[in-house]
Write a protein that holds these residues in place. Structure first.
Motif, PDB file in Angstrom:
ATOM      1  N   ARG A 135      86.829 -23.624-106.288  1.00 30.22           N
ATOM      2  CA  ARG A 135      85.398 -23.872-106.454  1.00 30.22           C
ATOM      3  C   ARG A 135      84.957 -23.756-107.907  1.00 30.22           C
ATOM      4  O   ARG A 135      83.946 -24.363-108.296  1.00 30.22           O
ATOM      5  CB  ARG A 135      84.599 -22.910-105.579  1.00 30.22           C
ATOM      6  N   ASP A 136      85.697 -22.996-108.716  1.00 29.42           N
ATOM      7  CA  ASP A 136      85.336 -22.874-110.134  1.00 29.42           C
ATOM      8  C   ASP A 136      85.869 -24.022-110.975  1.00 29.42           C
ATOM      9  O   ASP A 136      85.693 -24.042-112.189  1.00 29.42           O
ATOM     10  CB  ASP A 136      85.808 -21.533-110.705  1.00 29.42           C
ATOM     11  N   GLY A 137      86.540 -24.999-110.351  1.00 27.61           N
ATOM     12  CA  GLY A 137      87.067 -26.160-111.053  1.00 27.61           C
ATOM     13  C   GLY A 137      88.491 -26.020-111.529  1.00 27.61           C
ATOM     14  O   GLY A 137      89.084 -26.998-112.006  1.00 27.61           O
ATOM     15  N   SER A 138      89.078 -24.848-111.418  1.00 23.54           N
ATOM     16  CA  SER A 138      90.475 -24.679-111.818  1.00 23.54           C
ATOM     17  C   SER A 138      91.391 -25.351-110.807  1.00 23.54           C
ATOM     18  O   SER A 138      91.076 -25.429-109.614  1.00 23.54           O
ATOM     19  CB  SER A 138      90.823 -23.202-111.948  1.00 23.54           C
ATOM     20  N   VAL A 139      92.515 -25.843-111.293  1.00 24.24           N
ATOM     21  CA  VAL A 139      93.444 -26.618-110.468  1.00 24.24           C
ATOM     22  C   VAL A 139      94.830 -26.000-110.551  1.00 24.24           C
ATOM     23  O   VAL A 139      95.319 -25.676-111.646  1.00 24.24           O
ATOM     24  CB  VAL A 139      93.493 -28.093-110.925  1.00 24.24           C
ATOM     25  N   VAL A 140      95.472 -25.822-109.398  1.00 24.90           N
ATOM     26  CA  VAL A 140      96.835 -25.315-109.329  1.00 24.90           C
ATOM     27  C   VAL A 140      97.624 -26.192-108.369  1.00 24.90           C
ATOM     28  O   VAL A 140      97.045 -26.822-107.471  1.00 24.90           O
ATOM     29  CB  VAL A 140      96.886 -23.851-108.870  1.00 24.90           C
ATOM     30  N   PRO A 141      98.941 -26.282-108.543  1.00 23.82           N
ATOM     31  CA  PRO A 141      99.739 -27.044-107.578  1.00 23.82           C
ATOM     32  C   PRO A 141      99.612 -26.444-106.178  1.00 23.82           C
ATOM     33  O   PRO A 141      99.539 -25.227-106.023  1.00 23.82           O
ATOM     34  CB  PRO A 141     101.170 -26.909-108.117  1.00 23.82           C
ATOM     35  N   ALA A 142      99.585 -27.308-105.184  1.00 20.66           N
ATOM     36  CA  ALA A 142      99.533 -26.852-103.786  1.00 20.66           C
ATOM     37  C   ALA A 142     100.940 -26.566-103.281  1.00 20.66           C
ATOM     38  O   ALA A 142     101.307 -26.944-102.158  1.00 20.66           O
ATOM     39  CB  ALA A 142      98.835 -27.892-102.927  1.00 20.66           C
TER      40      ALA A 142
END
Length: 411
Positions: free
Chosen positions: A341-348
């Protein structure tokens, strides 16, 4: 993107899935010109998008491959049924477009396609008469279709009319236990003789489908049968360079080796799934896994974004996406990335879809990933040919997630 074909009533409005659009309708051109961002624009979840860079890459890859291997290319349009993507394939050098059904033939004509190959038998007299009339009205219209029976020959001949351009047919060769098509050379030749004797028909060559075969040796054997059929037709009926058409997306490297650049046939490849590729079936089976270009020559262009709606148990999350949005005939959607929700992206990494309801996806989530309600998950798909038809409008986004185009589909 290439110049858009003019199709009336292409617009977004309150009915457009994945868009929150309570206002007045706007055309797709107007919508694309807004340049909305995927995560701040008028979108709601789930939403299917196309990645522009992957589309560019995929279309260019097969255009270069077929050109370099001496193959005419009639990509199977059933994958996307999109006038914009159809035009882009033609602009890249495709000889024509392949259809699977009579309705698709009509669609492609309305899209403005001049060369259509129907990779199927055509036994509807109404449609056959329309094709004959369309040929007579438009000298630029070229049409090819299959026959594998006396009934198919007779119906086509009856519908062809008097004095117009003949209907051009290919005799289809099939495989034992497979779908349509003659099973032996004797049967191919028998049907071909009926075509030659039938008024209003012209024998164009032979065709088949190798995509269901399980290994390269079997594919080579089938292509050898087709080459033998073509040679027999050429010898018996004086055909110069008869058409030889095949076309799956799993063996086009073998097809290129066996029939590409030949002087004795006119080879037409019909592969279609490449335009969007995927993260499942075709990622595993693409010929580029065997070719020098490597397995990353094509990339999955379809992305399905869904929101995590619940985390009811340890190791379990529910995403708001289901069978109405995601295809699953060749495997469940493949989680790519998690956007918090904060816009950070990590691999799933480690996230797996284990089940689908109509509008819910069951996700197994590894310990420590910290998935929470409101997070977004990007999914790749497996088998693009059953993905596009769930979405009537699909935004096209660049690598910064900004809309650069939007396509309509016609299924």
């Amino acid at each position: 993107m290439s110049e858009r074909l003019c199709i009336p009533r292409e617009h977004v409005d309150w009915r457009t899935k994945g868009l929150w659009w309570p206002g007045e309708p706007v055309t797709l051109t107007e919508f694309a010109a807004r340049g909305d961002h995927l995560f701040s624009g008028p979108f709601t979840w789930p939403l299917m998008v196309l990645r522009a860079s992957s589309l560019d890459r995929n279309i260019a890859a097969l255009a270069e491959f077929t050109r370099g291997h001496g193959l005419l290319f009639a990509p199977h349009g059933k994958t996307a049924m999109s006038p914009v993507l159809t035009q882009r394939q033609l602009d890249a050098g495709a000889w024509g477009i392949t259809a699977a059904t009579a309705n698709q033939v009509l669609d492609f004509r309305r899209f403005g396609v001049d060369r259509v190959l129907l990779a199927n038998e055509l036994l509807d007299p109404r449609v056959l008469r329309w094709v004959a009339a369309e040929q007579d009205a438009d000298p630029d219209f070229a049409f090819l279709f299959y026959v594998d029976s006396s009934e198919g020959v007779a119906l086509a001949s009856e519908a062809s009319g008097d004095g117009g351009r003949p209907l051009r047919v290919m005799v289809e060769r099939g495989t034992p236990g497979g779908r349509t098509g003659c099973r032996t050379r004797e049967a191919v030749l028998a049907v071909a003789r009926e075509v030659v004797r039938a008024p209003g028909l012209e024998l164009a060559g032979v065709a088949g489908y190798e995509g269901s075969l399980s290994d390269a040796e079997g594919v080579r054997g089938f292509l050898g049968d087709l080459l033998g059929d073509a040679a027999a037709l050429a010898s018996e009926h004086g055909l110069e360079r008869p058409v030889l058409s095949v076309g799956g997306s799993a063996w086009f490297d073998v097809v290129a080796q066996e029939i590409g650049g030949r002087e004795d046939v006119t080879p037409i490849l019909r592969s279609g799934a490449y335009v969007a590729h995927d993260d499942g079936l075709y990622r595993r089976t693409t010929p580029y896994n065997r070719l020098p270009e490597g397995g990353d020559a094509l990339s999955g262009a379809l992305e399905l974004w869904a929101q995590v709606t619940s985390t009811p148990e340890r190791g379990r999350a529910i995403a708001g996406m289901g069978r109405r949005e995601a295809n699953f005939d060749q495997g469940f959607p493949v989680p790519r990335v998690l956007r918090r929700r904060d816009g950070s992206v990590v691999p799933a990494e480690g996230v797996e879809v284990t089940g689908l309801n109509d509008h819910h996806a069951y996700l197994d989530v590894p310990e420590g990933l910290g998935v929470r309600p409101g997070d977004l998950v990007s999914f790749g798909i497996s088998h693009p040919c059953t993905a596009f038809d769930r979405w009537q409008v699909i935004p096209v986004v660049d690598d910064d997630h900004r809309v650069v185009d939007a396509i309509a589909t016609y299924f």
